[in-house]
Design a protein around this motif. Structure first.
Motif, PDB file in Angstrom:
ATOM      1  N   UNK A 174       0.503  -0.843   0.297  1.00 26.40           N
ATOM      2  CA  UNK A 174      -0.185   0.357  -0.007  1.00 26.40           C
ATOM      3  C   UNK A 174       0.699   1.441  -0.061  1.00 26.40           C
ATOM      4  N   UNK A 175       1.120   1.828  -0.825  1.00 25.84           N
ATOM      5  CA  UNK A 175       2.049   2.876  -1.243  1.00 25.84           C
ATOM      6  C   UNK A 175       1.108   3.878  -2.357  1.00 25.84           C
ATOM      7  N   UNK A 176       1.356   4.782  -2.700  1.00 27.23           N
ATOM      8  CA  UNK A 176       0.719   6.298  -3.672  1.00 27.23           C
ATOM      9  C   UNK A 176       0.987   4.975  -4.894  1.00 27.23           C
ATOM     10  N   UNK A 177       0.318   5.708  -6.054  1.00 24.60           N
ATOM     11  CA  UNK A 177       0.641   5.266  -7.048  1.00 24.60           C
ATOM     12  C   UNK A 177       0.524   3.684  -7.498  1.00 24.60           C
ATOM     13  N   UNK A 178       0.003   2.905  -6.966  1.00 18.50           N
ATOM     14  CA  UNK A 178       0.026   0.669  -7.026  1.00 18.50           C
ATOM     15  C   UNK A 178      -1.808   0.889  -7.226  1.00 18.50           C
ATOM     16  N   UNK A 179      -1.716   0.110  -7.932  1.00 15.66           N
ATOM     17  CA  UNK A 179      -3.085   0.138  -8.456  1.00 15.66           C
ATOM     18  C   UNK A 179      -3.893  -1.436  -7.285  1.00 15.66           C
ATOM     19  N   UNK A 180      -5.462  -0.990  -7.187  1.00 17.37           N
ATOM     20  CA  UNK A 180      -5.749  -2.212  -6.514  1.00 17.37           C
ATOM     21  C   UNK A 180      -5.761  -3.809  -7.176  1.00 17.37           C
ATOM     22  N   UNK A 223      -3.142   2.468   5.674  1.00 18.25           N
ATOM     23  CA  UNK A 223      -3.392   4.137   5.186  1.00 18.25           C
ATOM     24  C   UNK A 223      -1.942   4.324   4.570  1.00 18.25           C
ATOM     25  N   UNK A 224      -2.592   4.929   3.361  1.00 17.16           N
ATOM     26  CA  UNK A 224      -2.406   5.269   2.581  1.00 17.16           C
ATOM     27  C   UNK A 224      -1.612   7.116   2.292  1.00 17.16           C
ATOM     28  N   UNK A 253      -4.156   7.109  -3.914  1.00 12.25           N
ATOM     29  CA  UNK A 253      -3.836   8.401  -3.636  1.00 12.25           C
ATOM     30  C   UNK A 253      -2.575   8.611  -2.612  1.00 12.25           C
ATOM     31  N   UNK A 254      -2.380   9.588  -2.429  1.00 12.08           N
ATOM     32  CA  UNK A 254      -1.781  10.024  -0.603  1.00 12.08           C
ATOM     33  C   UNK A 254      -3.001  10.182  -0.238  1.00 12.08           C
ATOM     34  N   UNK A 255      -3.263  10.621   0.652  1.00 20.23           N
ATOM     35  CA  UNK A 255      -4.473  10.558   1.600  1.00 20.23           C
ATOM     36  C   UNK A 255      -5.621   8.691   2.082  1.00 20.23           C
TER      37      UNK A 255
END
Length: 332
Positions: free
Chosen positions: A116-122, A196-197, A171-173
């Protein structure tokens, strides 16, 4: 489900499933206390970050499973299985199988959380979960359950549950609930957690924290002979201290050789009859919201969002009832 959770509704139900009607009393004094608390917290907390509403993006084809992996019976049908009326109570051999399935589910969920981090897709999370499960000789329980097209549920921000992995980038947040269920040697292990991302606002972080605390408090009242309704009472008491809504439509459920069975575990205050029995396994999986508990479901018949677009969080464990308490089977 960790899981794909059982659904209850006074109006809608999935095709092929049972319909449950739940009546709940509304306390105006309690609602006023919740309103006052929310107003106070809004004055002292950082503002909630405005997020782009979720929308369906590209869903890739379902991933293959090797022929030699044991598959649950529902895989051959697109119909949603009915909830079994049989409680799942295990002997020592069954308990050993449940421990193995639940421990695998817990390890898979822990690994998924590291992604889990920004830019990774589900969709990338789904692919990683799928691969880890089949590498361990197990089947991803959600895949093909009532036609569900993916191996894990990924529910982002206002998605209460049953989110279908797609091409959307985190996305961040953001917050994301990842719901993992594995089918190993004929037994299902079911667990979920909200992650949390990046930089999540304080109000949403608090929602996530309190939701996990609600799960812990629900588990704490479980033991041989305890009333099922104590779970909902304890969860509701804690959630209400912070002004959060407890979703009534989605419930915990018996789990074992069958994915979803009785007893249904209500997370809100209720008068459901029945007591826990030593050797029994079931999930507790409360969903809390920052706003309304009313929901809408997309045309895919799975993805369910809060009606007002407010964030929702969920945590889930599979537990085993013992003489003196409950063993958390999905705890790493």
């Amino acid at each position: 489900m960790a899981s794909i959770a059982a659904s209850i509704s006074s109006g809608n139900n999935f095709d092929g499933g049972k319909r449950f009607i739940v009546l709940a009393k509304r306390l105006s004094g309690l609602e006023e206390a919740i309103r006052i608390r929310r107003e106070r917290e809004q004055k002292t907390s950082s503002p909630i970050k405005r997020r782009t509403p979720l929308r369906r993006l590209k869903v890739s084809p379902r991933l293959p499973v090797p022929d030699d992996i044991l598959k649950p019976p529902y895989v051959s049908s697109k119909l949603l299985p009915e909830i079994s009326s049989e409680f799942q109570i295990h002997d020592e051999e069954g308990i050993a199988h449940m421990r193995a399935a639940c421990q695998l589910a817990a390890r898979v969920l822990e690994h998924a959380g590291t992604l889990v981090r920004p830019s990774v897709t589900t969709n990338e999370i789904d692919k990683a979960v799928h691969q880890m499960i089949i590498d361990n000789g197990a089947y991803p329980s959600p895949l093909g359950y009532g036609g569900f097209p993916k191996s894990v549920c990924t529910s982002v921000n206002e998605c209460m549950c049953h989110g279908i992995p797609d091409s959307r980038q985190l996305q961040d947040g953001d917050i994301i609930n990842i719901d993992v269920t594995v089918y190993l040697n004929g037994y299902h292990g079911d667990t979920s957690k909200t992650f949390l991302c990046g930089n999540v606002d304080d109000a949403t972080k608090r929602l996530v924290k309190v939701t996990e605390e609600c799960l812990e408090r629900g588990i704490a009242v479980c033991k041989d002979g305890a009333l099922f309704r104590k779970i909902g009472k304890r969860i509701s008491e804690h959630a209400e201290k912070f002004g959060y809504g407890v979703v009534e439509r989605f419930v915990g459920h018996g789990v074992g050789t069958v994915f979803h069975s009785e007893p249904l575990i209500f997370h809100h205050r209720n008068e459901k009859p029945g007591s826990m029995v030593k050797g029994q396994t079931f999930t507790i999986e409360p969903i809390l919201t920052l706003g309304t508990t009313e929901c809408i479901t997309w045309e895919d018949n799975w993805t369910t969002l809060t009606k007002d677009g407010s964030p929702a969080a969920q945590f889930e464990h599979t537990i085993l009832i013992t003489a003196t308490g409950a063993e958390i089977l999905t705890k790493c």
